[in-house]
Design a protein around this motif. Structure first.
Motif, PDB file in Angstrom:
ATOM      1  N   ILE A 123       8.584   5.277 -20.298  1.00 54.55           N
ATOM      2  CA  ILE A 123       8.295   4.428 -19.136  1.00 54.55           C
ATOM      3  C   ILE A 123       9.363   4.631 -18.053  1.00 54.55           C
ATOM      4  O   ILE A 123       9.063   4.845 -16.876  1.00 54.55           O
ATOM      5  CB  ILE A 123       8.240   2.933 -19.547  1.00 54.55           C
ATOM      6  CG1 ILE A 123       7.066   2.688 -20.491  1.00 54.55           C
ATOM      7  CG2 ILE A 123       8.164   2.019 -18.338  1.00 54.55           C
ATOM      8  CD1 ILE A 123       7.063   1.320 -21.171  1.00 54.55           C
ATOM      9  N   ILE A 124      10.611   4.597 -18.476  1.00 55.14           N
ATOM     10  CA  ILE A 124      11.717   4.685 -17.499  1.00 55.14           C
ATOM     11  C   ILE A 124      11.730   6.054 -16.825  1.00 55.14           C
ATOM     12  O   ILE A 124      11.964   6.177 -15.617  1.00 55.14           O
ATOM     13  CB  ILE A 124      13.074   4.401 -18.200  1.00 55.14           C
ATOM     14  CG1 ILE A 124      13.093   2.976 -18.756  1.00 55.14           C
ATOM     15  CG2 ILE A 124      14.256   4.649 -17.268  1.00 55.14           C
ATOM     16  CD1 ILE A 124      12.810   1.885 -17.753  1.00 55.14           C
ATOM     17  N   GLU A 125      11.481   7.096 -17.619  1.00 55.75           N
ATOM     18  CA  GLU A 125      11.500   8.442 -17.020  1.00 55.75           C
ATOM     19  C   GLU A 125      10.384   8.610 -15.992  1.00 55.75           C
ATOM     20  O   GLU A 125      10.582   9.204 -14.940  1.00 55.75           O
ATOM     21  CB  GLU A 125      11.474   9.514 -18.114  1.00 55.75           C
ATOM     22  CG  GLU A 125      12.891   9.726 -18.638  1.00 55.75           C
ATOM     23  CD  GLU A 125      12.980  10.377 -20.014  1.00 55.75           C
ATOM     24  OE1 GLU A 125      11.948  10.860 -20.520  1.00 55.75           O
ATOM     25  OE2 GLU A 125      14.092  10.372 -20.584  1.00 55.75           O
ATOM     26  N   GLU A 126       9.233   8.052 -16.298  1.00 63.30           N
ATOM     27  CA  GLU A 126       8.135   8.128 -15.333  1.00 63.30           C
ATOM     28  C   GLU A 126       8.466   7.311 -14.074  1.00 63.30           C
ATOM     29  O   GLU A 126       8.190   7.729 -12.939  1.00 63.30           O
ATOM     30  CB  GLU A 126       6.847   7.594 -15.979  1.00 63.30           C
ATOM     31  CG  GLU A 126       5.605   7.983 -15.203  1.00 63.30           C
ATOM     32  CD  GLU A 126       4.334   7.368 -15.780  1.00 63.30           C
ATOM     33  OE1 GLU A 126       4.341   6.945 -16.956  1.00 63.30           O
ATOM     34  OE2 GLU A 126       3.340   7.311 -15.026  1.00 63.30           O
ATOM     35  N   TYR A 127       9.091   6.160 -14.293  1.00 57.11           N
ATOM     36  CA  TYR A 127       9.476   5.301 -13.169  1.00 57.11           C
ATOM     37  C   TYR A 127      10.442   6.050 -12.238  1.00 57.11           C
ATOM     38  O   TYR A 127      10.282   6.060 -11.016  1.00 57.11           O
ATOM     39  CB  TYR A 127      10.141   4.034 -13.723  1.00 57.11           C
ATOM     40  CG  TYR A 127      10.341   2.928 -12.701  1.00 57.11           C
ATOM     41  CD1 TYR A 127       9.312   2.062 -12.379  1.00 57.11           C
ATOM     42  CD2 TYR A 127      11.578   2.743 -12.077  1.00 57.11           C
ATOM     43  CE1 TYR A 127       9.483   1.040 -11.455  1.00 57.11           C
ATOM     44  CE2 TYR A 127      11.764   1.725 -11.149  1.00 57.11           C
ATOM     45  CZ  TYR A 127      10.716   0.878 -10.841  1.00 57.11           C
ATOM     46  OH  TYR A 127      10.895  -0.132  -9.920  1.00 57.11           O
ATOM     47  N   GLN A 128      11.442   6.718 -12.842  1.00 62.71           N
ATOM     48  CA  GLN A 128      12.416   7.472 -12.034  1.00 62.71           C
ATOM     49  C   GLN A 128      11.727   8.569 -11.221  1.00 62.71           C
ATOM     50  O   GLN A 128      12.033   8.779 -10.045  1.00 62.71           O
ATOM     51  CB  GLN A 128      13.478   8.119 -12.941  1.00 62.71           C
ATOM     52  CG  GLN A 128      14.440   7.109 -13.546  1.00 62.71           C
ATOM     53  CD  GLN A 128      15.289   7.721 -14.651  1.00 62.71           C
ATOM     54  OE1 GLN A 128      14.785   8.415 -15.527  1.00 62.71           O
ATOM     55  NE2 GLN A 128      16.583   7.451 -14.636  1.00 62.71           N
ATOM     56  N   ASN A 157       0.823  -1.223   0.000  1.00 63.62           N
ATOM     57  CA  ASN A 157       0.000   0.000   0.000  1.00 63.62           C
ATOM     58  C   ASN A 157       0.851   1.264   0.000  1.00 63.62           C
ATOM     59  O   ASN A 157       0.585   2.207   0.744  1.00 63.62           O
ATOM     60  CB  ASN A 157      -0.946   0.020   1.203  1.00 63.62           C
ATOM     61  CG  ASN A 157      -2.119  -0.909   0.979  1.00 63.62           C
ATOM     62  OD1 ASN A 157      -2.670  -0.946  -0.135  1.00 63.62           O
ATOM     63  ND2 ASN A 157      -2.477  -1.673   1.989  1.00 63.62           N
ATOM     64  N   HIS A 158       1.867   1.265  -0.850  1.00 69.64           N
ATOM     65  CA  HIS A 158       2.832   2.371  -0.899  1.00 69.64           C
ATOM     66  C   HIS A 158       2.412   3.457  -1.891  1.00 69.64           C
ATOM     67  O   HIS A 158       3.038   4.504  -1.965  1.00 69.64           O
ATOM     68  CB  HIS A 158       4.211   1.842  -1.281  1.00 69.64           C
ATOM     69  CG  HIS A 158       4.134   0.782  -2.344  1.00 69.64           C
ATOM     70  ND1 HIS A 158       3.682   1.037  -3.609  1.00 69.64           N
ATOM     71  CD2 HIS A 158       4.391  -0.549  -2.297  1.00 69.64           C
ATOM     72  CE1 HIS A 158       3.695  -0.085  -4.309  1.00 69.64           C
ATOM     73  NE2 HIS A 158       4.107  -1.070  -3.541  1.00 69.64           N
ATOM     74  N   GLY A 159       1.387   3.179  -2.678  1.00 71.39           N
ATOM     75  CA  GLY A 159       0.884   4.188  -3.615  1.00 71.39           C
ATOM     76  C   GLY A 159       1.648   4.271  -4.925  1.00 71.39           C
ATOM     77  O   GLY A 159       1.276   5.036  -5.814  1.00 71.39           O
ATOM     78  N   PHE A 160       2.701   3.483  -5.094  1.00 76.78           N
ATOM     79  CA  PHE A 160       3.420   3.501  -6.377  1.00 76.78           C
ATOM     80  C   PHE A 160       2.532   2.824  -7.420  1.00 76.78           C
ATOM     81  O   PHE A 160       2.031   1.722  -7.193  1.00 76.78           O
ATOM     82  CB  PHE A 160       4.758   2.760  -6.251  1.00 76.78           C
ATOM     83  CG  PHE A 160       5.681   3.011  -7.404  1.00 76.78           C
ATOM     84  CD1 PHE A 160       6.646   4.012  -7.337  1.00 76.78           C
ATOM     85  CD2 PHE A 160       5.581   2.264  -8.572  1.00 76.78           C
ATOM     86  CE1 PHE A 160       7.493   4.257  -8.408  1.00 76.78           C
ATOM     87  CE2 PHE A 160       6.423   2.506  -9.654  1.00 76.78           C
ATOM     88  CZ  PHE A 160       7.384   3.501  -9.569  1.00 76.78           C
ATOM     89  N   PRO A 161       2.316   3.485  -8.587  1.00 82.38           N
ATOM     90  CA  PRO A 161       1.374   2.912  -9.562  1.00 82.38           C
ATOM     91  C   PRO A 161       1.756   1.503 -10.013  1.00 82.38           C
ATOM     92  O   PRO A 161       2.879   1.294 -10.489  1.00 82.38           O
ATOM     93  CB  PRO A 161       1.448   3.893 -10.747  1.00 82.38           C
ATOM     94  CG  PRO A 161       2.136   5.119 -10.233  1.00 82.38           C
ATOM     95  CD  PRO A 161       2.941   4.727  -9.038  1.00 82.38           C
ATOM     96  N   SER A 162       0.819   0.569  -9.867  1.00 85.71           N
ATOM     97  CA  SER A 162       1.154  -0.821 -10.171  1.00 85.71           C
ATOM     98  C   SER A 162       1.343  -1.049 -11.676  1.00 85.71           C
ATOM     99  O   SER A 162       2.170  -1.866 -12.088  1.00 85.71           O
ATOM    100  CB  SER A 162       0.101  -1.770  -9.611  1.00 85.71           C
ATOM    101  OG  SER A 162      -1.147  -1.451 -10.163  1.00 85.71           O
TER     102      SER A 162
END
Ligand SMILES: O=C(O)CCC(=O)C(=O)O
Ligand SMILES: [Fe+2]
Length: 369
Positions: free
Chosen positions: A161-166, A80-85
């Protein structure tokens, strides 16, 4: 900032040859991949009844539980950390498709000896005589240059994708920093470099993808040898294959099982310094599997390059003198490149007081060369 981090690696080149990376052609474990007890911590037992704490971040007691986990384990998992799955899934898919490219294609994006970004074997390989059963890809700053070499036609979708992940990881890391520091009584006034908004504005992270192919002789191979991370904290996502293990004093190696949607949080060496030794930076490694490949994605989070990290003044007193001298991230990476698992002892200025065990003194039990 990323360029500064890149500079730190450039100043400490690691000369590794990447020619052993075609795992698909190996039906048997070559001798160069056979680890003996002396090569690592294989002599520590595995298992034990204890397990790494799992903390639900929506639990009102999460804060207290995090403090306890940091002090006693130096590692915990969060849910439940809120990071988009979907972002976790898409990034995992992107890295899987990266490692599934033909070896010749991957080598086009090979990390140069004095570089930090790109494809290759683990940087820590230079400290060991045996090879590790894994391949990796590191991203610091923009991935565009290397991704263009990997996927000349459709690199932009992977970059997005990677930039959003960072970006999302950076936000989660700042939140976790306050949860971990808050448990020690540290407030925003105590950490000036967290910036006026307390969001660790100038902090940055490197992204490390690790791929562990299925291995014909997993009991004799090593995916990633025992190490601590040179970070403040690390946020790790693993696919559904287990392999991450942490060393628990008195117990031995404890497996950190993948939990759907869970993220593993490690205390790194710099948070250990900041906490004046109260939080151990956890020694961990990755083992491999006979039938299943394994993939992990580590977000390695560190302070702005100009910041000297030293024990926080609130945690220092005549009875608790500062254990470490101030170091920037860049300086510490240089020390790590030279001394590996003895890096923390090499920046220590004060022996632990009577009765206090230095939880991070791995120097007497890690073979580094
Ligand atoms: O693959 C894993 O679980 C561990 C990865 C790791 O420790 C690292 O990238 O620093
Ligand atoms: Fe690590």
């Amino acid at each position: 900032m990323p360029s500064r981090l890149t500079d730190a690696f450039r100043a400490h080149p690691v000369h590794l040859h990447h020619k052993h990376l075609d795992f698909t052609s190996l039906q048997e474990l070559p001798d160069s991949y056979k680890w003996t007890q002396l090569d690592d911590h294989a002599h520590y037992p595995s298992g034990g009844a204890e397990s790494v704490p799992v903390i639900d971040l929506s639990d009102p007691n999460a804060f207290k539980k995090i403090g306890h986990a940091c002090k006693t384990w130096g590692v915990f998992q969060v849910t439940n950390h809120g990071f988009p799955s979907t972002l976790l899934d898409n990034t995992e898919k992107a890295s899987k498709s990266l490692f599934c490219l033909p070896i010749q294609q991957k080598l086009k994006a090979a990390r140069s000896p004095d570089g930090v970004s790109g494809y290759g074997i683990a940087r820590i390989s230079s400290f060991f005589s045996k090879l590790m059963w894994s391949e990796g890809f590191t991203v610091v700053g923009s991935p565009v240059e290397h991704f263009r070499q990997l996927w000349p036609q459709d690199y932009t979708q992977f970059c997005d994708i990677i930039e959003e992940y960072q970006m999302e990881m950076q936000k989660l890391a700042a939140r976790l920093m306050w949860l971990m520091l808050g448990s020690l009584g540290i407030t925003k006034e105590d950490v000036k470099w967290a910036g006026p908004k307390g969001d660790f504005e100038g902090a940055s992270g490197a992204l490390q993808f690790n791929y562990y192919p299925a291995c014909p002789d997993p009991d004799r191979a090593m995916g990633l040898a025992a190490h601590t991370d040179s970070t403040l904290l690390t946020i790790l996502h693993q696919n559904s294959t287990s392999g991450l293990q942490v060393l628990r004093e008195g117990t031995g190696w404890v497996t950190v099982p993948p939990i759907p949607g869970g993220l593993v949080i490690n205390v790194g060496d710099l948070l250990h310094i900041l906490s004046n030794g109260l939080y151990p930076s956890v020694l961990h490694r990755a083992v491999v599997n006979r039938t299943k490949h394994r993939l992990s994605m580590a977000y390695l989070y560190g302070p702005p390059s100009s910041v000297k990290i030293s024990p926080l003044s609130k945690l220092v007193s005549p009875s608790q003198p500062p254990l470490y001298r101030p170091v920037t991230w860049n300086e510490y990476l240089g020390t790590k490149a030279k001394h590996f698992n003895k890096a923390l002892s090499s920046v220590r200025v004060c022996a632990p007081l009577n009765g206090l065990v230095d939880v991070n003194d791995h120097s007497n039990r890690v073979k580094v060369g």
